[in-house]
Motif scaffolding. Sequence first.
Motif, mmCIF file in Angstrom:
data_model
loop_
_atom_site.group_PDB
_atom_site.id
_atom_site.type_symbol
_atom_site.label_atom_id
_atom_site.label_comp_id
_atom_site.label_asym_id
_atom_site.label_seq_id
_atom_site.Cartn_x
_atom_site.Cartn_y
_atom_site.Cartn_z
ATOM 1 N N SER A 130 0.835 -1.199 0.000
ATOM 2 C CA SER A 130 0.000 0.000 0.000
ATOM 3 C C SER A 130 0.873 1.253 0.000
ATOM 4 O O SER A 130 1.812 1.360 0.782
ATOM 5 C CB SER A 130 -0.906 -0.017 1.230
ATOM 6 O OG SER A 130 -1.704 1.129 1.256
ATOM 7 N N GLY A 131 0.567 2.170 -0.890
ATOM 8 C CA GLY A 131 1.327 3.420 -0.963
ATOM 9 C C GLY A 131 2.672 3.285 -1.656
ATOM 10 O O GLY A 131 3.415 4.244 -1.749
ATOM 11 N N ARG B 263 5.423 2.400 -4.837
ATOM 12 C CA ARG B 263 5.573 2.803 -6.231
ATOM 13 C C ARG B 263 5.598 1.555 -7.103
ATOM 14 O O ARG B 263 6.074 0.503 -6.684
ATOM 15 C CB ARG B 263 6.859 3.607 -6.393
ATOM 16 C CG ARG B 263 6.761 4.944 -5.662
ATOM 17 C CD ARG B 263 8.121 5.533 -5.336
ATOM 18 N NE ARG B 263 9.067 4.627 -4.708
ATOM 19 C CZ ARG B 263 9.058 4.286 -3.412
ATOM 20 N NH1 ARG B 263 8.139 4.761 -2.614
ATOM 21 N NH2 ARG B 263 9.962 3.477 -2.923
ATOM 22 N N TYR C 141 -5.050 2.980 -10.064
ATOM 23 C CA TYR C 141 -3.911 2.686 -9.186
ATOM 24 C C TYR C 141 -2.863 3.796 -9.264
ATOM 25 O O TYR C 141 -1.750 3.629 -8.788
ATOM 26 C CB TYR C 141 -3.263 1.350 -9.574
ATOM 27 C CG TYR C 141 -4.072 0.146 -9.165
ATOM 28 C CD1 TYR C 141 -3.867 -0.468 -7.926
ATOM 29 C CD2 TYR C 141 -5.063 -0.377 -10.000
ATOM 30 C CE1 TYR C 141 -4.610 -1.572 -7.548
ATOM 31 C CE2 TYR C 141 -5.805 -1.485 -9.624
ATOM 32 C CZ TYR C 141 -5.573 -2.076 -8.402
ATOM 33 O OH TYR C 141 -6.312 -3.174 -8.026
ATOM 34 N N ASN C 142 -3.208 4.916 -9.891
ATOM 35 C CA ASN C 142 -2.319 6.064 -10.032
ATOM 36 C C ASN C 142 -1.078 5.725 -10.859
ATOM 37 O O ASN C 142 0.023 6.162 -10.564
ATOM 38 C CB ASN C 142 -1.930 6.626 -8.658
ATOM 39 C CG ASN C 142 -1.662 8.107 -8.716
ATOM 40 O OD1 ASN C 142 -2.106 8.806 -9.618
ATOM 41 N ND2 ASN C 142 -0.899 8.589 -7.746
ATOM 42 N N SER D 183 4.206 4.467 -11.618
ATOM 43 C CA SER D 183 3.421 5.259 -10.676
ATOM 44 C C SER D 183 3.616 6.726 -11.017
ATOM 45 O O SER D 183 4.713 7.157 -11.401
ATOM 46 C CB SER D 183 3.891 5.008 -9.244
ATOM 47 O OG SER D 183 3.574 3.707 -8.847
ATOM 48 N N ASP E 211 4.014 9.257 -9.268
ATOM 49 C CA ASP E 211 4.998 10.012 -8.491
ATOM 50 C C ASP E 211 6.451 9.643 -8.810
ATOM 51 O O ASP E 211 7.367 10.204 -8.225
ATOM 52 C CB ASP E 211 4.740 9.877 -6.990
ATOM 53 C CG ASP E 211 4.952 8.474 -6.471
ATOM 54 O OD1 ASP E 211 4.940 7.530 -7.277
ATOM 55 O OD2 ASP E 211 5.114 8.326 -5.249
ATOM 56 N N HIS F 212 12.297 8.374 0.071
ATOM 57 C CA HIS F 212 12.049 6.937 -0.060
ATOM 58 C C HIS F 212 13.334 6.131 -0.189
ATOM 59 O O HIS F 212 13.287 4.927 -0.247
ATOM 60 C CB HIS F 212 11.167 6.651 -1.284
ATOM 61 C CG HIS F 212 9.751 7.076 -1.098
ATOM 62 N ND1 HIS F 212 8.936 6.540 -0.141
ATOM 63 C CD2 HIS F 212 9.019 8.005 -1.751
ATOM 64 C CE1 HIS F 212 7.749 7.115 -0.213
ATOM 65 N NE2 HIS F 212 7.779 8.009 -1.180
#
Length: 168
Positions: free
Chosen positions: A51-52, A54, A80-81, A108, A110, A139
């Motif tokens: 979850s969260g 990349r 799912y971005n 992803s 981001d 990250h």
Amino acid sequence: HLSAKLTSSSQHHIAVSVPEGTTVIGVYYSPALDLDDVISDLKEALSSCPSGGRIVLGGDFNIKYGTADFDNLMHLLNSYNIILRSDQTCPTYTHSLGTSTPDHVFLSRDLTSPSCCLSKICSSPHEAIKVTFKLPAHHRSSRTLLHEVKRVLDPNQCAEELAKLVEE
């Protein structure tokens, strides 16, 4: 070394995650496979991701850009971005009737991708898509950055290593 962990696999995909929260999913979908089966398999792979985290998703989708099927694929991935990063104007497959682009790379939203291009390996009718991306600084772990090494990956050796992971 990154401590990769197999998070999901099927006859169509393999998903490997690293502790820093990035999951790489490689896929192959036969041209004869129904879109519903592709979507179902991708949902299985994507739901196994942390979850969260990349996501880097790539492979031979055998779905043509600009079609209704591709739009349906994009609708799922957007939920799912995840967005398309590969260049659909560059053919990735050479066949007797010419060229096509059945291979795609998605990241992803981001993940900054300063580079996404074809890598002329010439070991199959498919051209490899080489993607470079940057992880956000917050990250990265110091453990990951201590022994950063650049090298050229051998696709055959990678395939053997992935097969070993699936067998485990």
